[in-house]
Design an enzyme around this catalytic site. Structure first.
Site, mmCIF file in Angstrom:
data_model
loop_
_atom_site.group_PDB
_atom_site.id
_atom_site.type_symbol
_atom_site.label_atom_id
_atom_site.label_comp_id
_atom_site.label_asym_id
_atom_site.label_seq_id
_atom_site.Cartn_x
_atom_site.Cartn_y
_atom_site.Cartn_z
ATOM 1 N N TYR B 55 0.865 -1.189 0.000
ATOM 2 C CA TYR B 55 0.000 0.000 0.000
ATOM 3 C C TYR B 55 0.900 1.236 0.000
ATOM 4 C CZ TYR B 55 -4.084 -2.917 1.052
ATOM 5 O OH TYR B 55 -5.090 -3.837 0.989
ATOM 6 N N GLU B 56 0.433 2.302 -0.634
ATOM 7 C CA GLU B 56 1.316 3.445 -0.883
ATOM 8 C C GLU B 56 1.756 4.183 0.380
ATOM 9 O OE1 GLU B 56 -1.148 5.497 -3.614
ATOM 10 O OE2 GLU B 56 -2.260 6.574 -2.083
ATOM 11 N N SER B 57 1.109 3.906 1.507
ATOM 12 C CA SER B 57 1.559 4.504 2.759
ATOM 13 C C SER B 57 2.891 3.907 3.200
ATOM 14 C CB SER B 57 0.501 4.300 3.842
ATOM 15 O OG SER B 57 0.130 2.938 3.900
#
Lengths: 285, 262
Positions: B55-57
């Site tokens: 996930y981009e976090s």
């Protein structure tokens, strides 16, 4: 070495009208308490920088604190639109808001370049999209070694970066763990750095995926328990998804929004009183 | 959500199951929030236990018990193999070519799989959705892209209001001229069927219908003249196991949301 001060003192001393201010935290550790203090002190004409504007900037934009927003994803995550943000963009209320829209990769590289004292960053991206048509700070650049065409974006060097962390020690070193997003780069790219923390401790314990921001990189540390609410602080409290959902009807209506901000932000002394105030009303989870 | 005429599952469930089957075991997958996240986690909990969800976090190898509401929920870090910074996830992982599959949703798609998540209406008219986020570079650098969105004339448009993410651009070899490492959209899954790019023209072509859907329905829900494959397949309906795992995941997620409200 930095100073442990109150948030009110830190914002008064370190944030000026017209500054470029970055409040970072990727879903996690969003510095809501600091944003409220900036609103309470009526700082104005700010250029706000943040990858994911979230409710924190919806509130600041709705109160007219910003003249410009530099960002890469605007929304109320999992809920819908940021209505104050849209009202400012689409109808200029309470004032017009200039947009500088990038992608996440672009913003991440802009902060990294800023933290590295470079004028710009290079990445593979944006080509073929419409973003360069609406955002002037995206330019093609040829690799001087191979001639390959890449994309350049200018460094971000905010006047002030504000982040929230779980802990600081007595020397002012700052510890964050869990999802740490872009906070280190944001802090190191900025001229002045304010950190709010859940608590000040004598010594740090080890945490998986933890990072320490050394004291010398921070100008002010302020203890503000629950200062990231309604976002979350890993190890302290969970994200209030209910607050994010309940914000939608508040943010949707200008009068309701103003009333909410007057009661719970302008009309309180500090974040502790803000939390008591919204809990007393019982409407926000 | 409509119950599929006594078939025992909904069109959305069929879409999620069909999309989950596209994710191979062991694949490194960069996951968008919402429908893609649901399908990717269904894959992880069924046929692809070794897939690595990013996930981009900054979470790598995320194994959420319940579906995240936002891309940086603590749930994603809790059981992850690693959590890294945002520059690292985009530069060292995505841009460096370590991502096999980008799993994306969108507000609008065109016939070449280009995506709009930025604007509804014109940018000058300033109706702003502004949800570019990680999409442009995921679409650029993931080895291939799986797209998921509900079929409707508002979503499947002749001309995008804004190109946020490049698919097969103007068709043919035109994507290659941009120099991106990734091959672009491999498949688009909707609530009606499956579309794959034509090998030559790269135009999205209806290659399979979900049980009960018709070509006419798909044509009506598409804002351009939809191409249909000569040999049109039918999607295998969800298995009992797929439905059970998906429904468990969704009810766990619901229960967790209610708990935080209480």
């Amino acid at each position: 070495m930095n100073e442990t001060v109150t948030l009110r003192e830190a914002i008064a001393a370190l944030v000026n009208d017209g500054d470029t201010v970055a409040l970072e935290g990727f879903t996690h550790l969003i510095p809501f308490a600091a944003a409220h203090e900036i609103v309470r002190q009526e700082k104005k004409d700010l250029t706000l920088v943040r990858m994911t504007p979230d409710l924190v900037y919806d509130q600041m934009i709705g109160m007219g604190a910003a003249k410009k927003l530099v960002f890469s994803w605007g929304g109320n995550p999992g809920v819908g639109s940021l209505h104050r943000f849209r009202d400012a963009v689409e109808r200029g209320w309470p004032r017009a808001l200039e947009l500088e829209e990038h992608s996440h990769a672009g913003m991440a590289n802009r902060y990294s370049a800023g933290a590295s004292n470079l004028p710009f960053a290079v990445l593979r991206g944006y080509v073929g999209t419409d973003l360069p048509k609406v955002t002037p700070t995206i330019e093609p650049i040829a690799c001087p070694f191979t001639g390959e065409e890449l994309t350049a974006v200018p460094a971000l060097n905010p006047d002030v970066a504000v982040i929230h962390a779980q802990q600081a020690d007595r020397k002012g070193n700052v510890l964050l763990w869990g999802i740490t997003g872009i906070q280190k780069e944001a802090a190191l790219s900025a001229k002045r750095v304010i950190v709010t923390v859940e608590e000040v401790v004598d010594a740090f314990e080890e945490h998986t995926f933890g990072i320490v921001l050394p004291s010398v990189a921070v100008d002010a540390v302020c203890a503000v328990p629950q200062g990231a609410y309604p976002s979350y602080a890993h190890g302290y409290y969970a994200r209030s998804n209910a607050f994010y959902e309940a914000w939608d009807p508040v943010g949707r209506d200008r009068e309701k929004f103003r009333g909410w901000m007057e009661r719970h932000v302008l009309g309180v002394e500090d974040f502790a009183e803000h939390l008591r105030s919204i809990r007393r009303e019982g409407a926000m989870g | 959500m409509t119950e599929g005429e006594g078939r025992g599952y909904t069109a959305d469930e069929m879409m999620t199951v069909a999309a989950s089957r596209e994710l191979n075991d062991g694949a490194v997958c960069f996951v968008g929030i919402g429908l893609p996240s649901q399908a990717a986690n269904l894959a992880r909990l069924t046929h692809a236990p070794e897939c690595v969800l990013i996930y981009e976090s900054g979470t790598i190898g995320a194994k959420p018990e319940v579906l995240p509401l936002s891309i940086g929920d603590g749930e994603l870090a809790e059981h992850a193999d690693s959590v890294v910074s945002v520059p690292e996830i985009f530069n060292y992982w995505l841009q460096a070519g370590r991502v096999d599959v980008g799993f994306l949703g969108a507000a609008q798609i065109d016939r070449f799989g280009n995506l709009n998540t930025t604007v509804v209406g014109s940018y000058g008219g300033r109706r702003c959705a502004c949800r570019g986020g990680g999409c442009p570079e995921i679409a650029a650098s993931a080895r291939e892209v799986i797209i998921m969105l509900r079929h409707s004339p508002r979503a499947f448009v002749d001309e995008l209001a804004f190109v946020t993410s490049v698919g097969h651009r103007h068709g043919g070899d035109s994507r290659r001229e941009l120099g991106y490492a990734g091959a672009g959209p491999a498949v688009t899954i909707t609530d009606l069927g499956v579309l794959r790019p034509d090998l030559e023209t790269k135009e999205l072509t209806l290659t399979a219908l979900h049980p009960g859907s018709t070509v006419e329905e798909a044509r009506e829900a598409t804002g351009w003249e939809l191409r249909v494959a000569e040999e049109l397949g039918t999607t295998e309906p969800p298995t009992e196991e797929e439905l059970r795992v998906l429904r468990d995941l969704k009810s766990r997620t619901e229960a967790a949301r209610k708990e935080t409200k209480a």
